[in-house]
Design a protein around this motif. Sequence first.
Motif, PDB file in Angstrom:
ATOM      1  N   ARG A   1       0.848  -1.191   0.000  1.00  0.00           N
ATOM      2  CA  ARG A   1       0.000   0.000   0.000  1.00  0.00           C
ATOM      3  C   ARG A   1       0.887   1.245   0.000  1.00  0.00           C
ATOM      4  NH1 ARG A   1      -5.240   0.390   1.072  1.00  0.00           N
ATOM      5  NH2 ARG A   1      -5.295  -1.645   2.085  1.00  0.00           N
ATOM      6  N   VAL A   2       0.524   2.227  -0.827  1.00  0.00           N
ATOM      7  CA  VAL A   2       1.254   3.500  -0.874  1.00  0.00           C
ATOM      8  C   VAL A   2       0.872   4.301   0.371  1.00  0.00           C
ATOM      9  CG1 VAL A   2       1.611   5.657  -2.137  1.00  0.00           C
ATOM     10  CG2 VAL A   2       1.290   3.503  -3.397  1.00  0.00           C
ATOM     11  N   ILE A   3       1.872   4.632   1.176  1.00  0.00           N
ATOM     12  CA  ILE A   3       1.646   5.385   2.410  1.00  0.00           C
ATOM     13  C   ILE A   3       1.970   6.864   2.215  1.00  0.00           C
ATOM     14  CG2 ILE A   3       2.358   5.614   4.837  1.00  0.00           C
ATOM     15  CD1 ILE A   3       0.679   3.087   4.238  1.00  0.00           C
ATOM     16  N   ALA A   4       3.028   7.156   1.465  1.00  0.00           N
ATOM     17  CA  ALA A   4       3.442   8.550   1.279  1.00  0.00           C
ATOM     18  C   ALA A   4       3.977   8.752  -0.135  1.00  0.00           C
ATOM     19  CB  ALA A   4       4.514   8.921   2.304  1.00  0.00           C
ATOM     20  N   LEU A   5       3.826   9.988  -0.606  1.00  0.00           N
ATOM     21  CA  LEU A   5       4.290  10.377  -1.937  1.00  0.00           C
ATOM     22  C   LEU A   5       5.519  11.269  -1.808  1.00  0.00           C
ATOM     23  CD1 LEU A   5       0.784  11.252  -3.421  1.00  0.00           C
ATOM     24  CD2 LEU A   5       2.025   9.086  -3.621  1.00  0.00           C
ATOM     25  N   GLU A   6       6.125  11.597  -2.937  1.00  0.00           N
ATOM     26  CA  GLU A   6       7.332  12.439  -2.910  1.00  0.00           C
ATOM     27  C   GLU A   6       7.066  13.739  -2.169  1.00  0.00           C
ATOM     28  OE1 GLU A   6       7.179  14.749  -7.151  1.00  0.00           O
ATOM     29  OE2 GLU A   6       8.073  12.759  -7.176  1.00  0.00           O
TER      30      GLU A   6
ATOM     31  N   TRP B   1     -15.188 -11.167  -4.025  1.00  0.00           N
ATOM     32  CA  TRP B   1     -15.220 -10.203  -5.137  1.00  0.00           C
ATOM     33  C   TRP B   1     -15.498  -8.814  -4.585  1.00  0.00           C
ATOM     34  CZ3 TRP B   1     -18.870 -12.955  -9.124  1.00  0.00           C
ATOM     35  CH2 TRP B   1     -18.137 -13.921  -9.795  1.00  0.00           C
ATOM     36  N   GLN B   2     -14.611  -7.880  -4.869  1.00  0.00           N
ATOM     37  CA  GLN B   2     -14.813  -6.513  -4.418  1.00  0.00           C
ATOM     38  C   GLN B   2     -13.806  -5.581  -5.068  1.00  0.00           C
ATOM     39  OE1 GLN B   2     -13.348  -5.683  -0.304  1.00  0.00           O
ATOM     40  NE2 GLN B   2     -13.039  -7.902  -0.241  1.00  0.00           N
ATOM     41  N   LYS B   3     -14.144  -4.306  -5.062  1.00  0.00           N
ATOM     42  CA  LYS B   3     -13.219  -3.272  -5.512  1.00  0.00           C
ATOM     43  C   LYS B   3     -12.312  -2.946  -4.329  1.00  0.00           C
ATOM     44  CE  LYS B   3     -13.343   1.318  -7.665  1.00  0.00           C
ATOM     45  NZ  LYS B   3     -12.106   1.804  -7.166  1.00  0.00           N
ATOM     46  N   LEU B   4     -11.035  -2.811  -4.586  1.00  0.00           N
ATOM     47  CA  LEU B   4     -10.088  -2.447  -3.531  1.00  0.00           C
ATOM     48  C   LEU B   4     -10.083  -0.931  -3.363  1.00  0.00           C
ATOM     49  CD1 LEU B   4      -7.194  -4.879  -4.458  1.00  0.00           C
ATOM     50  CD2 LEU B   4      -8.631  -4.975  -2.426  1.00  0.00           C
ATOM     51  N   GLU B   5     -10.353  -0.481  -2.170  1.00  0.00           N
ATOM     52  CA  GLU B   5     -10.432   0.951  -1.892  1.00  0.00           C
ATOM     53  C   GLU B   5      -9.044   1.516  -1.578  1.00  0.00           C
ATOM     54  OE1 GLU B   5     -13.199   2.638  -2.342  1.00  0.00           O
ATOM     55  OE2 GLU B   5     -14.311   0.793  -2.767  1.00  0.00           O
ATOM     56  N   SER B   6      -8.831   2.753  -1.974  1.00  0.00           N
ATOM     57  CA  SER B   6      -7.579   3.457  -1.680  1.00  0.00           C
ATOM     58  C   SER B   6      -7.745   4.228  -0.382  1.00  0.00           C
ATOM     59  CB  SER B   6      -7.229   4.414  -2.821  1.00  0.00           C
ATOM     60  OG  SER B   6      -6.922   3.684  -3.970  1.00  0.00           O
ATOM     61  N   VAL B   7      -7.415   3.571   0.715  1.00  0.00           N
ATOM     62  CA  VAL B   7      -7.540   4.207   2.034  1.00  0.00           C
ATOM     63  C   VAL B   7      -6.256   4.004   2.819  1.00  0.00           C
ATOM     64  CG1 VAL B   7     -10.046   3.995   2.187  1.00  0.00           C
ATOM     65  CG2 VAL B   7      -8.623   2.151   3.016  1.00  0.00           C
ATOM     66  N   LEU B   8      -5.869   5.028   3.548  1.00  0.00           N
ATOM     67  CA  LEU B   8      -4.724   4.906   4.454  1.00  0.00           C
ATOM     68  C   LEU B   8      -5.207   4.346   5.780  1.00  0.00           C
ATOM     69  CD1 LEU B   8      -2.591   8.158   4.120  1.00  0.00           C
ATOM     70  CD2 LEU B   8      -1.880   5.828   3.665  1.00  0.00           C
ATOM     71  N   PRO B   9      -4.489   3.387   6.346  1.00  0.00           N
ATOM     72  CA  PRO B   9      -4.854   2.945   7.690  1.00  0.00           C
ATOM     73  C   PRO B   9      -4.759   4.133   8.649  1.00  0.00           C
ATOM     74  CG  PRO B   9      -3.220   1.477   6.700  1.00  0.00           C
ATOM     75  CD  PRO B   9      -3.364   2.667   5.801  1.00  0.00           C
ATOM     76  N   PRO B  10      -5.683   4.256   9.590  1.00  0.00           N
ATOM     77  CA  PRO B  10      -5.707   5.423  10.489  1.00  0.00           C
ATOM     78  C   PRO B  10      -4.409   5.637  11.250  1.00  0.00           C
ATOM     79  CG  PRO B  10      -7.501   3.887  11.008  1.00  0.00           C
ATOM     80  CD  PRO B  10      -6.741   3.306   9.873  1.00  0.00           C
ATOM     81  N   GLU B  11      -3.696   4.564  11.576  1.00  0.00           N
ATOM     82  CA  GLU B  11      -2.437   4.711  12.322  1.00  0.00           C
ATOM     83  C   GLU B  11      -1.281   5.141  11.427  1.00  0.00           C
ATOM     84  OE1 GLU B  11      -2.593   0.422  10.933  1.00  0.00           O
ATOM     85  OE2 GLU B  11      -4.024   1.817  11.768  1.00  0.00           O
TER      86      GLU B  11
END
Length: 175
Positions: free
Chosen positions: A92-97, A156-166
């Motif tokens: 999972r992408v946590i941070a960007l440049e 079967w499901q769409k994967l959501e782009s969410v950051l874990p709260p922690e």
Amino acid sequence: MAQSQGWVRRYFKAFCKGFFVAVPVAVTFLDRVACVARVEGASMQPSLNPGGSQSSDVVLLNHWKVRNFEVQRGDIVSLVSPKNPEQKIIKRVIALEGDIVKTMGHKNRYVKVPRGHIWVEGDHHGHSFDSNSFGPVSLGLLHAHATHILWPPERWQKLESVLPPERLLVQSAAE
């Protein structure tokens, strides 16, 4: 006899024409647009493979979305492993440049993600070989964006782009 040989020859010729058109189209589609992949291991639990070693999710990987390195925080992506170029990993992408991220076990407590890089982590901390082990990842290693779980059918499901709260950022590049 000659008539049956003519039929076989026509059939073989039609098959070859179809084959030599279909194979390059299929290879191009799988390489440039989308493909499927089986997810192994526990690093993305509970999002992927929640049943542990008894099951493996199969996901749809969208190559088209990452062609311009357009990823967002929370996206689940497939990338070439920075430690083993013959292996693909899913994280999972946590941070960007430009973002400053508080690490979890990295040699530095806080890391500013350099230009052209992202910070990726598995959802199952402690069971994931991710940026906390190898640092920020070059965007050039991106392979695809995981968009849907295709197998098993009950998942079967769409994967959501969410950051874990922690895993909220210390500072975003947008600030």
